[in-house]
Design a protein around this motif. Structure first.
Motif, mmCIF file in Angstrom:
data_model
loop_
_atom_site.group_PDB
_atom_site.id
_atom_site.type_symbol
_atom_site.label_atom_id
_atom_site.label_comp_id
_atom_site.label_asym_id
_atom_site.label_seq_id
_atom_site.Cartn_x
_atom_site.Cartn_y
_atom_site.Cartn_z
ATOM 1 N N GLN A 205 26.543 70.648 6.054
ATOM 2 C CA GLN A 205 26.141 69.897 7.237
ATOM 3 C C GLN A 205 26.962 68.630 7.401
ATOM 4 O O GLN A 205 27.599 68.151 6.468
ATOM 5 C CB GLN A 205 24.650 69.491 7.161
ATOM 6 C CG GLN A 205 23.675 70.618 6.952
ATOM 7 C CD GLN A 205 23.459 70.919 5.485
ATOM 8 O OE1 GLN A 205 23.871 70.155 4.632
ATOM 9 N NE2 GLN A 205 22.849 72.063 5.208
ATOM 10 N N ASN A 206 26.899 68.090 8.619
ATOM 11 C CA ASN A 206 27.272 66.716 8.923
ATOM 12 C C ASN A 206 26.019 66.019 9.429
ATOM 13 O O ASN A 206 25.314 66.566 10.278
ATOM 14 C CB ASN A 206 28.363 66.634 10.003
ATOM 15 C CG ASN A 206 29.612 67.389 9.633
ATOM 16 O OD1 ASN A 206 29.998 67.405 8.481
ATOM 17 N ND2 ASN A 206 30.243 68.023 10.621
ATOM 18 N N PHE A 207 25.704 64.832 8.889
ATOM 19 C CA PHE A 207 24.532 64.083 9.340
ATOM 20 C C PHE A 207 24.980 62.878 10.155
ATOM 21 O O PHE A 207 25.901 62.155 9.748
ATOM 22 C CB PHE A 207 23.697 63.598 8.153
ATOM 23 C CG PHE A 207 22.731 64.623 7.618
ATOM 24 C CD1 PHE A 207 22.718 65.922 8.099
ATOM 25 C CD2 PHE A 207 21.810 64.270 6.626
ATOM 26 C CE1 PHE A 207 21.828 66.859 7.601
ATOM 27 C CE2 PHE A 207 20.914 65.193 6.139
ATOM 28 C CZ PHE A 207 20.913 66.494 6.622
ATOM 29 N N ALA A 208 24.306 62.690 11.313
ATOM 30 C CA ALA A 208 24.601 61.510 12.132
ATOM 31 C C ALA A 208 24.108 60.251 11.421
ATOM 32 O O ALA A 208 23.024 60.237 10.827
ATOM 33 C CB ALA A 208 23.937 61.643 13.497
ATOM 34 N N LEU A 209 24.909 59.181 11.484
ATOM 35 C CA LEU A 209 24.559 57.933 10.799
ATOM 36 C C LEU A 209 25.129 56.761 11.587
ATOM 37 O O LEU A 209 26.272 56.803 12.048
ATOM 38 C CB LEU A 209 25.132 57.924 9.383
ATOM 39 C CG LEU A 209 24.890 56.675 8.561
ATOM 40 C CD1 LEU A 209 23.408 56.498 8.242
ATOM 41 C CD2 LEU A 209 25.697 56.723 7.260
ATOM 42 N N THR A 210 24.306 55.716 11.716
ATOM 43 C CA THR A 210 24.768 54.472 12.317
ATOM 44 C C THR A 210 24.724 53.374 11.264
ATOM 45 O O THR A 210 23.678 53.161 10.622
ATOM 46 C CB THR A 210 23.896 54.058 13.503
ATOM 47 O OG1 THR A 210 23.978 55.072 14.510
ATOM 48 C CG2 THR A 210 24.359 52.726 14.081
ATOM 49 N N LEU A 211 25.831 52.698 11.058
ATOM 50 C CA LEU A 211 25.918 51.576 10.125
ATOM 51 C C LEU A 211 25.996 50.297 10.938
ATOM 52 O O LEU A 211 26.931 50.110 11.726
ATOM 53 C CB LEU A 211 27.148 51.708 9.222
ATOM 54 C CG LEU A 211 27.211 52.965 8.350
ATOM 55 C CD1 LEU A 211 28.502 52.988 7.539
ATOM 56 C CD2 LEU A 211 26.009 53.041 7.416
ATOM 57 N N LYS A 212 25.021 49.428 10.759
ATOM 58 C CA LYS A 212 24.955 48.213 11.552
ATOM 59 C C LYS A 212 24.892 46.996 10.653
ATOM 60 O O LYS A 212 24.132 46.966 9.681
ATOM 61 C CB LYS A 212 23.709 48.227 12.445
ATOM 62 C CG LYS A 212 23.558 46.969 13.303
ATOM 63 C CD LYS A 212 22.325 47.034 14.184
ATOM 64 C CE LYS A 212 22.189 45.768 15.021
ATOM 65 N NZ LYS A 212 21.013 45.812 15.911
ATOM 66 N N ARG A 213 25.694 45.990 10.970
ATOM 67 C CA ARG A 213 25.641 44.721 10.250
ATOM 68 C C ARG A 213 24.646 43.790 10.946
ATOM 69 O O ARG A 213 24.717 43.581 12.163
ATOM 70 C CB ARG A 213 27.015 44.053 10.185
ATOM 71 C CG ARG A 213 28.050 44.836 9.395
ATOM 72 C CD ARG A 213 29.271 43.991 9.161
ATOM 73 N NE ARG A 213 28.967 42.863 8.288
ATOM 74 C CZ ARG A 213 29.693 41.742 8.228
ATOM 75 N NH1 ARG A 213 30.738 41.605 9.034
ATOM 76 N NH2 ARG A 213 29.352 40.776 7.410
#
Length: 868
Positions: free
Chosen positions: A720-728
């Motif tokens: 799989q590929n998992f959606a991810l958001t990295l926020k500072r």
């Protein structure tokens, strides 16, 4: 400008800062303040020695005037990266000398308990935990004093408390009937908040009329002068009797540092030192109390012999506290010295000790009626400026007297490194031979997170089968001042070697290794002698020449498939290749004559192969698809990313791409050097990585993550590929820099936060944690205001100071830097030219508004404002 000036005035008006006051000297070492683990959000220093299992792997032969004394590789009883282990002790089971129990003051953050460390093979290997597994974890307040009675019951005496690391409430005890795995509830022996320094002993002589009784003793500072108390149990710790007052301490002295031993006839002996009642509380003489009726009553000799103890609050340039408390052991063998009593202390400036601390032994051959002149135990040169301290003594089954102690004889006299020695006597303590039992060295220093120069107040030694085993604490394998408990053994008996045979694996076996595999591989042979050591050898095509040599202290060599894979890789064998050869074993008696013997039926044929991990389909687990991870430079939480495993021995890399995994912008190997199916990193660590990728505070990177598995030849991507958001996380307007290890600084922080919340101001917190000499810092750029809170000399390191100067210098006519330096000691220490923390560029280059205050004297506290 006006807003922040008003803010400063409000905060200054609302918060009262109390300067650090020097506390009155106190002879009690179990006062809740000393040692005292700082509360708040203290955390241990980063652990830097995870890869250090031990420092040597082969026995060392010591040719001495009393024969060959072999010392063995040191091992940690329970390697820890989270718990400081100090004040260590060791006892043996009288029915099974191969079973040893060790303990420690085990402390972390605001938590204290006691270690429960167990060895069933005479100290070769250990298991256990950093807590006594009792129903209530809060009443273990430290000062471990264990003993093991005739019923194999471990009795554990200790200080008690109502809350974890709270004030001392008295003395208590637990017992374990399953070798220390589980424990009874604490039996409160006495309620006495002034109780101090306990140790225990047991009557393990079958001919004694009180066989099976156990005893422990301590000081009570509730009397003036302080005197000794003792209690006994006659039912293996189920109950303890009302304590007896065992002496009447002479005026001007306090009895402290009790130890207990029981003679072969059942007589109980308690020893202590009488220290003077004024600082530095130097130990003046040793007292001895004796019970001939099984601990019902005691008769005391207040001054059995004179000492001049090595008590100090800042010893030998190390800044540690030390003592000259006595330790006692009694000969229970059937030899000519049965019943002899031995007491050791550390003293100086009183013969036979020299001008530096030496270990001194005194003996009684008449059941404690009279005592010999002192004998200097350590055999280095007298008055050489070297120190020996924290001695402990045991008598082994052959009647030998063995004394362990810290020793810096091989290093510069003050403030440098230290080792651990054992001195052995086979003539009843008249003469001694010294052997270094430690295979590494360390520099003594106060333990991490603990106060008052504390690094522990005693160490230990116990006899096992054919050897003695010492236990001590040092910080060599981890972060500086982060102590772990170590053991080292010295073989004292050597038996002849007998003919022996190889057992397994059988001839022609094929053994396959895999990277990082924990699957055990066992190689065994007969025992040649109970005190023999061995070497397993392998060669290809024959054992000559040898390609691999692995030492073993027993007739079983157990290594993991991963460890074998590392060894084969080290000799150049490629993954997937094999070596056809032979293996054999040599036994060693560690003697000068006839000192080795080869297995009678060796060598044996064997094939060693490095396995190639199979790549199999695997899946992503967490965090789930669509997750947003928000990072901050101040968030110390751990982020874990998990997936299922591919084949055994495969390695992994986690990758993040934006906007899809097809455009990888970040690649990180998994835990355990890439072999684990988990990737862990701190939130602030990831924040730093994102900053390095150019992501600004408040911005996000939207993308996908996945994992690749690797073997020696190929790779495989997760399904799989998992959606991810990295926020500072966006920055607050204000940065508050504080030190959680100082109580008043935590009070200052809480008060400032309360005022800022009232004003609806946004802020971030940076915890310096006593960082006055380290390298930890953060960037101050982007903050409108920086507030520095400090107390005493807990101000800032040079790195932090440089960061503040850079921040102040970065102001422009349109973007101004503001700094509030707040709390009375900050201004006083930074603005005083005689101070170690004097900062000319901070103090003199920028204008300041002096604010006077303080309870004991006026000090400059200032607000720095609007610099361009």
């Amino acid at each position: 400008m006006k807003k922040y000036f008003l803010l400063s005035v409000i905060i200054l008006s609302a918060v009262i800062f109390m300067g650090q006051k020097s506390q009155d000297d106190d002879p009690r070492w179990n006062n809740p303040r000393t040692p005292a683990m700082m509360s708040g959000d203290y955390s241990p220093l980063p652990y830097t020695g995870n890869d250090i299992k031990q420092f040597t792997y082969s026995p060392r032969i010591n040719i001495t005037p009393i024969g060959v004394l072999t010392t063995f590789p040191n091992v940690r009883v329970l390697p820890s990266t989270a718990t400081v282990q100090s004040e260590v002790i060791i006892v043996r089971n009288p029915n099974n000398p191969s079973f040893l129990f060790g303990s420690s003051n085990a402390s972390r953050s605001s938590f204290i308990n006691s270690g429960s460390y167990r060895s069933t093979d005479g100290g070769l290997t250990w298991i256990g935990s950093d807590s006594i597994n009792a129903p209530n974890f809060n009443d273990q307040r430290g000062d471990p004093g264990p003993t093991i009675d005739k019923n194999n019951t471990i009795l554990f005496t200790h200080l008690t408390s109502n809350t974890n690391f709270g004030g001392v409430t008295g003395m208590g005890a637990n017992y374990s009937t399953d070798n220390g795995q589980t424990w009874s509830a604490t039996y409160q022996v006495v309620n006495d908040g002034s109780a101090d320094k306990n140790l225990a002993g047991t009557d393990d002589s079958p001919t004694s009329p009180f066989y099976g009784n156990s005893y422990f003793a301590w000081t009570s500072f509730s009397s003036s002068p302080a005197n000794g108390r003792a209690s006994r149990t006659t039912n293996s710790g189920v109950t303890w009797e009302t304590p007896e007052i065992i002496n009447a301490t002479p005026s001007g002295h306090n009895a402290q540092g009790h130890d207990v031993a029981v003679g072969p006839d059942g007589n109980v002996f308690v020893v202590w030192t009488a220290g003077v009642t004024s600082a530095p509380f130097t130990e003046d003489f040793v007292g001895v109390a004796k019970s001939t009726n099984g601990g019902v009553s005691y008769t005391a000799t207040e001054n059995a012999f004179d000492v001049n103890g090595s008590r100090s609050t800042s010893f030998n340039g190390w800044g540690i506290r030390t003592n000259g408390f006595p330790r006692i052991a009694i000969d229970k063998t059937n030899g000519s010295r049965r019943g002899w009593i031995y007491v050791v202390t550390s003293q100086l400036n009183l013969p036979p000790a020299g001008s530096d601390a030496d270990v001194i032994l005194r003996r009684s051959t008449d059941n404690g009626v009279t005592w010999s002149a002192g004998v200097r135990v350590n055999q280095d040169a007298l008055n050489n400026g070297k120190v020996q301290f924290f001695p402990a003594v045991c008598v082994d089954d052959a009647g030998g007297v063995n004394i362990v102690y810290y020793d810096n004889r091989d290093f510069p006299s003050s403030g440098d490194s230290c080792s651990v020695f054992i001195s052995r006597s086979i003539d009843g303590g008249f003469t001694f031979t010294d052997v270094e039992v430690a295979d590494h060295h360390f520099r003594p220093k106060p333990a991490s997170g603990l106060g008052g120069g504390y690094m522990g107040d005693y160490i230990g030694i116990a006899a096992s089968v054919g050897k003695v085993v010492a236990i001590w604490a040092d910080d060599k394998a981890g972060a500086s001042s982060f102590y772990n408990a170590w053991t080292g053994a010295m073989q004292i008996v050597t038996y002849p070697l007998n003919v022996f045979n190889l057992q397994s694996p059988p001839s022609g076996a094929r053994v396959v290794s895999f990277p990082n595999s924990n699957s055990p591989i066992n190689i065994s042979w007969d025992t040649s002698a109970s005190t023999a050591s061995y070497k397993w050898i392998f060669g290809s095509p024959t054992t000559n020449p040898r390609i691999l040599t692995l030492p073993s202290s027993t007739n079983l060599l157990t290594l993991t498939a991963g460890a074998l894979d590392n060894a084969l890789a080290g000799i150049g064998l490629a993954q997937g290749d094999s070596l056809v050869g032979q293996w054999d074993v040599w036994a060693f008696r560690n003697d000068q004559n006839n000192d080795s013997l080869k297995a009678a039926n060796g060598p044996r044929a064997i094939t060693l192969k490095r396995g190639v991990p199979e790549l199999t389909t695997f899946n992503l687990s967490s965090p789930p698809s669509g997750t947003t991870i928000t990072t901050s430079p101040f968030n110390t939480s751990t982020i874990n990313i998990n997936w299922s495993r591919s084949g055994q021995g495969t390695t992994y890399k986690w990758k993040f791409g934006s906007p899809t995994i097809g455009t990888v912008v970040l690649t990180l190997p998994s835990n355990a050097g890439g072999y684990d199916s988990t990737l862990s990193f701190t939130n602030f660590g990831l924040d730093g990585i994102l900053a390095g990728l150019g992501l600004n505070p408040g911005d996000s990177a939207v993308g996908q993550w996945s994992v690749w598995a690797y073997n020696a030849n190929d790779s495989l991507k997760a399904s799989q590929n998992f959606a991810l958001t990295l926020k500072r996380q966006s920055r607050g307007d204000i940065l508050i820099m504080y030190d959680s290890t100082v109580t008043n600084c935590r009070i200052s922080r809480d008060s400032v936060i309360s005022n800022l919340n009232t004003l609806s101001a946004t802020y971030d917190l940076f915890n310096k944690r006593g960082n006055t000499t380290g390298t930890t810092s953060i960037s101050l750029r982007g903050y409108k205001t920086v507030m520095l809170l400090g107390e005493g000399t807990s101000l800032m390191s040079n790195v932090v100071k440089d960061s503040i100067k850079s921040y102040l210098a970065s102001g422009t006519s349109t973007v101004k830097s503001r700094l509030i330096i707040f709390s009375e000691d900050v201004g006083y220490n930074l603005d005083r030219t005689g101070s170690t923390f004097f900062g000319y560029c901070i103090c003199k280059k920028y204008s300041r508004i002096p604010i006077h205050g303080g309870q004991t004297r006026h000090r400059n506290n200032w607000i720095k404002r609007s610099y361009s």
